[in-house]
Structure formats: structure tokens, C-alpha cells
Write a protein that holds these residues in place. Sequence first.
Motif, PDB file in Angstrom:
ATOM      1  N   UNK A   1      23.299 -24.797   5.174  1.00 39.63           N
ATOM      2  CA  UNK A   1      22.272 -25.358   4.293  1.00 39.63           C
ATOM      3  C   UNK A   1      20.899 -24.959   4.822  1.00 39.63           C
ATOM      4  N   UNK A   2      20.000 -24.692   3.910  1.00 38.78           N
ATOM      5  CA  UNK A   2      18.654 -24.287   4.304  1.00 38.78           C
ATOM      6  C   UNK A   2      17.658 -24.679   3.224  1.00 38.78           C
ATOM      7  N   UNK A   3      16.422 -24.803   3.623  1.00 34.66           N
ATOM      8  CA  UNK A   3      15.330 -25.067   2.694  1.00 34.66           C
ATOM      9  C   UNK A   3      14.357 -23.897   2.801  1.00 34.66           C
ATOM     10  N   UNK A   4      14.098 -23.245   1.673  1.00 33.84           N
ATOM     11  CA  UNK A   4      13.350 -21.991   1.680  1.00 33.84           C
ATOM     12  C   UNK A   4      12.237 -22.038   0.633  1.00 33.84           C
ATOM     13  N   UNK A   5      11.077 -21.502   0.994  1.00 34.31           N
ATOM     14  CA  UNK A   5       9.962 -21.355   0.057  1.00 34.31           C
ATOM     15  C   UNK A   5       9.744 -19.860  -0.195  1.00 34.31           C
ATOM     16  N   UNK A   6       9.680 -19.470  -1.465  1.00 29.94           N
ATOM     17  CA  UNK A   6       9.618 -18.056  -1.834  1.00 29.94           C
ATOM     18  C   UNK A   6       8.443 -17.798  -2.774  1.00 29.94           C
ATOM     19  N   UNK A   7       7.744 -16.700  -2.547  1.00 34.88           N
ATOM     20  CA  UNK A   7       6.712 -16.240  -3.474  1.00 34.88           C
ATOM     21  C   UNK A   7       7.111 -14.874  -4.018  1.00 34.88           C
ATOM     22  N   UNK A   8       6.729 -14.590  -5.240  1.00 35.09           N
ATOM     23  CA  UNK A   8       7.054 -13.304  -5.855  1.00 35.09           C
ATOM     24  C   UNK A   8       6.309 -12.184  -5.126  1.00 35.09           C
ATOM     25  N   UNK A   9       6.984 -11.074  -4.818  1.00 30.32           N
ATOM     26  CA  UNK A   9       6.319  -9.978  -4.104  1.00 30.32           C
ATOM     27  C   UNK A   9       5.281  -9.277  -4.966  1.00 30.32           C
ATOM     28  N   UNK A  10       4.270  -8.760  -4.308  1.00 20.80           N
ATOM     29  CA  UNK A  10       3.256  -7.921  -4.961  1.00 20.80           C
ATOM     30  C   UNK A  10       3.287  -6.564  -4.286  1.00 20.80           C
ATOM     31  N   UNK A  11       3.318  -5.499  -5.093  1.00 20.98           N
ATOM     32  CA  UNK A  11       3.481  -4.161  -4.553  1.00 20.98           C
ATOM     33  C   UNK A  11       2.204  -3.340  -4.691  1.00 20.98           C
ATOM     34  N   UNK A  12       2.047  -2.392  -3.776  1.00 21.64           N
ATOM     35  CA  UNK A  12       0.925  -1.469  -3.796  1.00 21.64           C
ATOM     36  C   UNK A  12       1.098  -0.519  -4.982  1.00 21.64           C
ATOM     37  N   UNK A  13       0.198  -0.613  -5.954  1.00 21.36           N
ATOM     38  CA  UNK A  13       0.317   0.201  -7.167  1.00 21.36           C
ATOM     39  C   UNK A  13       0.288   1.688  -6.852  1.00 21.36           C
ATOM     40  N   UNK A  14      -0.509   2.066  -5.855  1.00 23.68           N
ATOM     41  CA  UNK A  14      -0.590   3.482  -5.494  1.00 23.68           C
ATOM     42  C   UNK A  14       0.730   3.980  -4.917  1.00 23.68           C
ATOM     43  N   UNK A  15       1.401   3.142  -4.147  1.00 22.23           N
ATOM     44  CA  UNK A  15       2.696   3.534  -3.576  1.00 22.23           C
ATOM     45  C   UNK A  15       3.756   3.652  -4.664  1.00 22.23           C
ATOM     46  N   UNK A  16       3.727   2.742  -5.632  1.00 17.73           N
ATOM     47  CA  UNK A  16       4.682   2.811  -6.739  1.00 17.73           C
ATOM     48  C   UNK A  16       4.497   4.076  -7.562  1.00 17.73           C
ATOM     49  N   UNK A  17       3.272   4.603  -7.582  1.00 15.10           N
ATOM     50  CA  UNK A  17       2.959   5.764  -8.409  1.00 15.10           C
ATOM     51  C   UNK A  17       3.234   7.096  -7.715  1.00 15.10           C
ATOM     52  N   UNK A  18       3.592   7.058  -6.425  1.00 13.91           N
ATOM     53  CA  UNK A  18       3.875   8.306  -5.715  1.00 13.91           C
ATOM     54  C   UNK A  18       5.144   8.957  -6.255  1.00 13.91           C
ATOM     55  N   UNK A  19       5.210  10.288  -6.275  1.00  8.93           N
ATOM     56  CA  UNK A  19       6.431  10.965  -6.720  1.00  8.93           C
ATOM     57  C   UNK A  19       7.619  10.522  -5.872  1.00  8.93           C
ATOM     58  N   UNK A  20       8.768  10.362  -6.498  1.00  2.88           N
ATOM     59  CA  UNK A  20       9.942   9.873  -5.772  1.00  2.88           C
ATOM     60  C   UNK A  20      10.321  10.811  -4.628  1.00  2.88           C
ATOM     61  N   UNK A  21       9.967  12.083  -4.751  1.00  3.76           N
ATOM     62  CA  UNK A  21      10.308  13.038  -3.696  1.00  3.76           C
ATOM     63  C   UNK A  21       9.694  12.670  -2.354  1.00  3.76           C
ATOM     64  N   UNK A  22       8.584  11.899  -2.379  1.00  2.00           N
ATOM     65  CA  UNK A  22       7.937  11.520  -1.126  1.00  2.00           C
ATOM     66  C   UNK A  22       8.675  10.379  -0.424  1.00  2.00           C
ATOM     67  N   UNK A  23       9.616   9.734  -1.133  1.00  2.00           N
ATOM     68  CA  UNK A  23      10.364   8.619  -0.555  1.00  2.00           C
ATOM     69  C   UNK A  23      11.623   9.098   0.152  1.00  2.00           C
ATOM     70  N   UNK A  24      11.599  10.348   0.607  1.00  5.05           N
ATOM     71  CA  UNK A  24      12.736  10.921   1.334  1.00  5.05           C
ATOM     72  C   UNK A  24      12.318  11.115   2.789  1.00  5.05           C
ATOM     73  N   UNK A  25      12.592  10.126   3.637  1.00  5.86           N
ATOM     74  CA  UNK A  25      12.088  10.166   5.021  1.00  5.86           C
ATOM     75  C   UNK A  25      12.619  11.330   5.848  1.00  5.86           C
ATOM     76  N   UNK A  26      13.806  11.841   5.519  1.00  8.89           N
ATOM     77  CA  UNK A  26      14.336  12.965   6.283  1.00  8.89           C
ATOM     78  C   UNK A  26      13.642  14.267   5.895  1.00  8.89           C
ATOM     79  N   UNK A  27      13.103  14.315   4.699  1.00 12.33           N
ATOM     80  CA  UNK A  27      12.348  15.491   4.256  1.00 12.33           C
ATOM     81  C   UNK A  27      10.879  15.391   4.658  1.00 12.33           C
TER      82      UNK A  27
END
Length: 294
Positions: free
Chosen positions: A79-105
Motif C-alpha cells: 500500500x502506498x500514498x502517491x501524489x502525481x502531476x502531469x508531465x510537461x515536455x520540452x517542445x523543442x525536444x519533441x520537435x527534433x527529428x526522430x533520428x536524433x533519438x538514437x544514442x548509439x548513432x
Amino acid sequence: MKQYRVWHRTAYTYSDPVEDSVGQFHLIPRELPGQRVREAEVVVSPAPGDMRRDSDYFGNWSTYFHVTDAHEALSIEASSEVAVTAPEYDAAALALPWETARPLRHPDQEGAWRAAEFAMASPRVAQSEATAAYGAISLTPGRPIGEAATDLMHRIYTDFDYDSTATTVTSTVADALEKRAGVCQDFAHVALACLRSHGVAARYVSGYLATQPPPGKERVFGADASHAWLAVWLPGTDQWLAIDPTNDQWANDRYVTVAWGRDYGDVSPVKGIIFTEAKTSTLRVSVDVAPIEP
């Protein structure tokens, strides 16, 4: 901010006494920037001879227990008691091409070294030509990572049927792809395989989703369930975009995060080994996620 009381009970019964039971569970929610754990407790019955909590490799709360008294039933109640807020994301990061989200590349990206292992195959998330082909429909050249991940989420929600009889806990990504059916765990694994097939870093998330009873109906205690979704790395930040293919939405303040890893095997709620001559056993799981009014 929303507050919840989370209750999770796992109960086993055995046809003959169990002499020894060794287990591990991930049932205590994580402390996160948008999630505060105000109290948490886990009770194992019969009382273990040894029980200790620690942080695992991924930073999740992981608890080890060892029951040495003979028993024909075992229960783990969290059992647990948890307080949660909705996340807010960096709009610029969301707009980056998906190809940049490949850490091995792109190992020069900030945080790439931490995300790298989530871009590779894992025991329950195998990559294949089929997962690459399905993912390629969403991962078109230059498409923003936020848009591409959301499109993949929506396609899985649309193309796959939620069917608890279609798969089991040991089913593979290939099984779910072939049947176009499964449960939240399967949908998360399929999405992870599609993204990782193209080198995108994404991790499996285990937790709970607060549900609402139908209009005019009262909440039924214990009728909820644990839930699974995934989070996609946003390059150049410490943020991961949490998406839920089962419900076709980004995770919000109704989601309680317990643990994350490469796949279900890293963060299963309860797992262990028993020593017994019992031929049969039963498992019952009850979950309740109740809102706490301010």
C-alpha cells in the motif's frame, strides 16, 4: 496534482506445504520530479526470516524476501500514498527529428550514454524485420520524435485488439504481432521493438492507471489492475515521453510509476522460487487505485 491510495495484493495457495520461498518484488512507486511517495508499506505473510529493500540497477525500489517457515499460502500486500502531476515536455525536444533519438548513432548527445542500453534488444523485446517494417510507417525521414512516437502509439491502439486470452506472460513480440492482439504488456513490448529496431531509445514502464467507474456506478474495491506503458527518450534532455498504446494517450496525472527497465522481465511485480512437492497452485491478484480528495 492528484493524490492516490494504491493497494496491491498478490496471494498464492499451494496444494502441499512450501518449505522455502525466495522472492523479489517491485511494488513501491518511484520518487520522481512529478511524483511524490508520501508513504509506502509492504507486508509479506507468513513473515519472512529475511527481508530487505534496496535500489536496483535502474533506480527502482526492489525488495528481496525469504520465507523459511513451511506454508500453504503466501500473500504480499503493498500500500502506498502517491501524489502525481502531469508531465510537461520540452517542445523543442519533441520537435527534433526522430533520428536524433538514437544514442548509439549520436553518442555525443547529452544523456546518450544513459539511454544507450534502451536502444538495444532485450530478452523480451526482440527486433526483427517485422518490427522494423511496422515501425517504419511512423518513423518517416525527419519526422519529429514526439509526432512519430505518438503516431506509433495510435496505430498500435487501432490495429491491435485488447484480448487477455490472446497471450500469456511468456508470449513474445512476434506472437502479439502475428495475432494483432494482447494486453498492455504486449503493446508496450511491440512499441519498444518497433522503436529499437530503428535505434530509438525507449524503456518499459510498470505501474498503475487510475480508472473511473461508468456513470452511475460505484467504485469496486480491488477491481483495478497493474498497467504497463513505455517512455521514449527525448535527446538532449533528461526527459522521456511516456506513451500508452493501450489507451492511445500520453501518460498524465492518472498514471503512477512504480518501475522501469528494458522490458517486463526487469520490473515484474513479483517473482521468485519455491521449494515444494506441491503439484498445483493458485494465484490471485487484486489492485485498487483510489483517488484521495484534497
